[in-house]
Write an enzyme that holds these catalytic residues in place. Structure first.
Site, PDB file in Angstrom:
ATOM      1  N   SER A 199     -10.336   5.250  -4.741  1.00  0.00           N
ATOM      2  CA  SER A 199     -11.306   6.582  -4.585  1.00  0.00           C
ATOM      3  C   SER A 199     -10.882   7.621  -5.778  1.00  0.00           C
ATOM      4  CB  SER A 199     -11.670   7.167  -3.283  1.00  0.00           C
ATOM      5  OG  SER A 199     -10.352   7.648  -2.636  1.00  0.00           O
TER       6      SER A 199
ATOM      7  N   GLU B 169       7.590  -6.720   1.038  1.00  0.00           N
ATOM      8  CA  GLU B 169       6.360  -6.753   1.912  1.00  0.00           C
ATOM      9  C   GLU B 169       5.669  -7.883   1.694  1.00  0.00           C
ATOM     10  OE1 GLU B 169       5.373  -4.869   4.085  1.00  0.00           O
ATOM     11  OE2 GLU B 169       6.391  -2.850   4.105  1.00  0.00           O
TER      12      GLU B 169
ATOM     13  N   TYR C  81     -15.100   1.026  -6.971  1.00  0.00           N
ATOM     14  CA  TYR C  81     -16.557   1.548  -6.888  1.00  0.00           C
ATOM     15  C   TYR C  81     -17.435   1.426  -8.058  1.00  0.00           C
ATOM     16  CZ  TYR C  81     -13.572   3.260  -3.039  1.00  0.00           C
ATOM     17  OH  TYR C  81     -12.852   3.335  -1.860  1.00  0.00           O
TER      18      TYR C  81
ATOM     19  N   LYS D  74       0.722  -1.311   0.046  1.00  0.00           N
ATOM     20  CA  LYS D  74       0.075   0.001  -0.049  1.00  0.00           C
ATOM     21  C   LYS D  74       0.993   1.176   0.009  1.00  0.00           C
ATOM     22  CE  LYS D  74      -3.669   2.331   2.493  1.00  0.00           C
ATOM     23  NZ  LYS D  74      -4.896   2.254   3.635  1.00  0.00           N
TER      24      LYS D  74
ATOM     25  N   LYS E  93      -2.300  -1.617  -3.858  1.00  0.00           N
ATOM     26  CA  LYS E  93      -3.118  -0.314  -3.707  1.00  0.00           C
ATOM     27  C   LYS E  93      -2.379   0.985  -3.861  1.00  0.00           C
ATOM     28  CE  LYS E  93      -6.261   1.779  -0.317  1.00  0.00           C
ATOM     29  NZ  LYS E  93      -6.625   1.552   0.742  1.00  0.00           N
TER      30      LYS E  93
ATOM     31  N   ARG F 299     -10.897   9.721   2.037  1.00  0.00           N
ATOM     32  CA  ARG F 299     -10.740  10.039   3.366  1.00  0.00           C
ATOM     33  C   ARG F 299     -12.153  11.053   3.752  1.00  0.00           C
ATOM     34  NH1 ARG F 299      -4.313  10.945   3.117  1.00  0.00           N
ATOM     35  NH2 ARG F 299      -3.810   8.780   2.981  1.00  0.00           N
TER      36      ARG F 299
ATOM     37  N   LYS G 238       0.998   9.919   5.550  1.00  0.00           N
ATOM     38  CA  LYS G 238       1.128   8.610   6.163  1.00  0.00           C
ATOM     39  C   LYS G 238       2.369   7.824   5.756  1.00  0.00           C
ATOM     40  CE  LYS G 238      -3.820   7.857   6.664  1.00  0.00           C
ATOM     41  NZ  LYS G 238      -4.984   7.144   6.413  1.00  0.00           N
TER      42      LYS G 238
HETATM   43  C1  PBG Z   1      -7.544   3.382   5.368  1.00  0.00           C
HETATM   44  C2  PBG Z   1      -7.786   3.023   4.047  1.00  0.00           C
HETATM   45  C3  PBG Z   1      -7.462   3.894   3.132  1.00  0.00           C
HETATM   46  C4  PBG Z   1      -8.174   3.430   1.898  1.00  0.00           C
HETATM   47  C5  PBG Z   1      -8.626   2.001   2.337  1.00  0.00           C
HETATM   48  N1  PBG Z   1      -8.379   2.161   3.812  1.00  0.00           N
HETATM   49  C6  PBG Z   1      -6.939   5.439   2.945  1.00  0.00           C
HETATM   50  C7  PBG Z   1      -5.655   5.687   3.663  1.00  0.00           C
HETATM   51  O1  PBG Z   1      -4.775   4.792   3.878  1.00  0.00           O
HETATM   52  O2  PBG Z   1      -5.639   6.880   3.982  1.00  0.00           O
HETATM   53  C8  PBG Z   1      -8.296   4.056   0.647  1.00  0.00           C
HETATM   54  C9  PBG Z   1      -9.227   3.738  -0.523  1.00  0.00           C
HETATM   55  C10 PBG Z   1      -9.694   4.708  -1.556  1.00  0.00           C
HETATM   56  O3  PBG Z   1      -8.893   5.497  -1.596  1.00  0.00           O
HETATM   57  O4  PBG Z   1     -10.483   4.072  -2.208  1.00  0.00           O
HETATM   58  N2  PBG Z   1      -6.545   2.368   5.992  1.00  0.00           N
END
Ligand code: PBG
Length: 330
Positions: A282, A241, A320, A202, A256, A212, A225
């Protein structure tokens, strides 16, 4: 490289001439079997709430879930992923609400499992960001997301979700060593058949913005992050990982975001031959959706984007668009 002839004897366009012929030589295919639909939850009654940064995606109160779950089952989508929008008053520095067995996610799992049994799979994120007042995925000590203390809570969060009936536990937090700890605790408590889908790779991405917003952590998060999610310059690190998470007991790994990381999906698949899921996040959704609404790109761009994941080697895609695209797959 295999070359069996040369122009003018060889004309690659011959195979592409007709629709029927193109169908016969297709190398990748997409069906509803490949799709996972994320669903946002909200407290209260009778709510199907729009999300400003994600047109045509909604937050559902539990009494309105039938609508979207029925549609998913009808469209033969094998699994949904639940994400809660948590009211600010339930958030604190430790994300305590994550361990409340009557929190929104827990209630939603119980509701869906009771009504739909095993007609559809449920996956849940394991991370604290919907529940912390600072919007980070873990708890903070001396200005740093503390790895081991966070894992302790995540392990409990996972067990709770499994107890509620969650089928697939999906840690999305990027703490070191959490898969092993979670697996151990699930096994010890009789949940050895609950799957773990690790968000193994990720990236600290700019494409998570609308999500968010959807879960209500955007305005709370004051920094990035980057000290737990991966640097988007790296790919060898992705293999490390994944190797670790497989050793610790991951059943499936996720890459992701999606489209900017197709190389990583392929790399992981080629190296480990494990099921790899891709998350079309998203930001990717909203950009494509906007492009279509503004008539900048054609609607078929959705299918093109999803097929690209299959071509790269993904087994399934969290998107989505899942409930919106199925009709076009027929
Ligand atoms: C939270 C999480 C996130 C997403 C899925 N789980 C956001 C983040 O890590 O800040 C993102 C999913 C998306 O953008 O569709 N741990």
């Amino acid at each position: 490289m295999i070359i069996t002839g040369k122009y003018p004897n060889l004309r690659l366009r011959r195979n592409r001439r007709y629709n029927w012929s193109r169908k016969l030589i297709q190398e990748s295919n997409l069906s509803s079997n490949d799709l996972i639909l994320p669903i946002f939850l909200i407290d209260g009654k009778n709510k199907v709430q729009t999300i400003k940064s994600m047109p045509e995606v909604f937050r559902y109160s539990i009494d309105k879930l039938d609508k979207i779950i029925d549609r998913s089952i009808d469209r033969k989508i094998p699994m949904v992923a639940l994400f809660p929008f948590t009211n600010k008053k339930f958030k604190d520095n430790y994300g305590s609400e994550a361990l409340n067995q009557d929190n929104l996610v827990c209630r939603a799992i119980r509701y869906i499992k009771k009504k739909y049994k095993n007609e559809i799979g449920i996956m849940c994120d394991v991370a604290l960001d919907p529940y912390t007042s600072h919007g980070h995925d873990g708890i903070i000590k001396s200005n740093y997301v503390h790895n081991d203390k966070t894992i302790e809570i995540l392990t409990k969060q996972s067990l709770l979700q499994a107890q509620m009936g969650c089928d697939v536990i999906a840690p999305s937090d990027m703490m070191d060593g959490r898969i092993g700890k979670i697996r151990k605790s699930l096994d010890k408590n009789g949940y050895e058949l609950v799957q773990i889908l690790s968000y193994a790779v990720k990236y600290a991405s700019n494409f998570y913005g609308p999500f968010r917003d959807a879960v209500g952590s955007k305005t709370l998060l004051k920094s990035d992050k980057k000290n737990y999610q991966m640097d988007y310059r790296n790919s060898n690190e992705a293999l490390r990982e994944v190797a670790l998470d497989i050793k610790e007991g991951a059943d499936i790994v996720m890459v992701k975001p999606g489209m900017p990381y197709l190389d990583i999906i392929k790399l992981v698949k080629d190296n480990f031959k494990i099921p790899v899921f891709a998350y079309q996040v998203s930001g990717e959704y909203s950009i494509i959706n906007q492009g279509i609404r503004n008539k900048i790109i054609n609607k078929d761009a959705i299918l093109e984007s999803l097929i690209s994941f299959k071509r790269a080697g993904a087994s399934a895609i969290i998107t989505y668009f899942a409930d919106k695209i199925v009709k076009e797959l027929k």
